[in-house]
Write an enzyme that holds these catalytic residues in place. Structure first.
Site, PDB file in Angstrom:
ATOM      1  CG  ASP A  59      -1.842   1.236   1.254  1.00 45.95           C
ATOM      2  OD1 ASP A  59      -2.924   1.284   0.459  1.00 45.95           O
ATOM      3  OD2 ASP A  59      -1.675   2.104   1.856  1.00 45.95           O
ATOM      4  CD  GLU A  61      -1.346   5.914   3.369  1.00 41.33           C
ATOM      5  OE1 GLU A  61      -2.098   6.898   3.149  1.00 41.33           O
ATOM      6  OE2 GLU A  61      -2.124   4.845   3.598  1.00 41.33           O
ATOM      7  CG  HIS A 200      -6.437   7.230   5.383  1.00 38.57           C
ATOM      8  ND1 HIS A 200      -6.535   6.660   4.004  1.00 38.57           N
ATOM      9  CD2 HIS A 200      -7.602   7.186   5.827  1.00 38.57           C
ATOM     10  CE1 HIS A 200      -7.629   6.898   3.697  1.00 38.57           C
ATOM     11  NE2 HIS A 200      -8.186   7.344   4.747  1.00 38.57           N
ATOM     12  CG  ASP A 205      -4.325   1.242   4.782  1.00 41.81           C
ATOM     13  OD1 ASP A 205      -5.062   1.046   5.864  1.00 41.81           O
ATOM     14  OD2 ASP A 205      -4.534   2.265   4.214  1.00 41.81           O
TER      15      ASP A 205
END
Length: 238
Positions: A59, A61, A200, A205
């Protein structure tokens, strides 16, 4: 949005390129360039039974949703698993030091601090570390369409060879397998009773997506999917 596009094209794009110049002459940059230029992906992975194959669930950000407008990756989290086997997850997490200032709203959303980002790795270092962590595995993201595009746009911006490792879009699998469910990650986490971690955060995640993906792998054989390649093609509607 139109104002943001105009601002980026007329000013920020050129400023970004200017700020990148010192990094493009470093030894680490040259080493990563050569690695990407000569990288070969293990095609045998595609033939493996999908319930036994090695996967890296990851994942990102980011500072926004549009990498083509200069939005950047500020954190990468990943989990390495071996099919449906319940083995100890290998974990990866890096903060990525951005070139442009990060809005406070992004910090509030992700829980990061400016100190975290100042201490982060450059994109060159972070991608090199992620590439090493995920080698000889299939990349998985939710949705991969977003995360893979973001990575490839970042590589292009840094004038690096584009990397195209094999990947599966877990969200597309979910849409095929569970059409009556809402397909957002939060909804699927609730539906499957997965332990909720703070959202987040790239590693959190990735952990939750890894648990969801293993549930998917347990169910996917019912749909006649046996190999990794069949799963990839099915997710893409092929």
């Amino acid at each position: 949005m139109d104002l943001e596009i105009l601002k980026y094209i007329l000013f920020e794009k050129h400023m970004y390129a200017y700020k990148l110049r010192p990094y493009l002459n470093t030894q680490k940059y040259q080493e990563l360039y050569e690695k990407l230029l000569n990288r070969e992906h293990n095609e045998e992975l595609l033939k493996k039974p999908i319930q036994e194959a090695p996967f890296t669930i990851f994942d990102l950000e980011t500072t926004g949703l549009l990498p083509e407008l200069g939005h950047e990756i500020i954190s990468i989290g990943a989990i390495r698993i071996q099919g449906t086997n319940h083995v100890s997850y290998e974990r990866f997490h890096e903060y990525v030091r951005p070139i442009r200032p990060v809005h406070q709203r992004t910090l509030n959303l992700t829980g990061m601090t400016r100190h975290d980002l100042r201490g982060g790795k450059t994109f060159i270092e972070a991608y090199d570390a992620f590439m090493e962590f995920s080698k000889d595995s299939i990349l998985v993201a939710y949705p991969a369409a977003f995360d893979m595009k973001f990575l490839q746009t970042m590589l292009k911006r840094w004038k690096l060879p584009i990397d195209t490792p094999p990947s599966i879009d877990a969200q597309k699998l979910v849409k095929n397998m569970y059409p009556r469910h809402k397909h957002q990650l939060d909804s699927m986490i609730n539906s499957f009773g997965i332990t909720q971690l703070e959202r987040h955060h790239a590693l959190n995640d990735a952990i939750m997506t890894a648990e969801l993906f293993q549930r998917i792998l347990h169910d996917i054989e019912e749909f006649g999917i046996k190999t990794v390649e069949e799963g990839m093609n099915w997710a893409e509607g092929k």
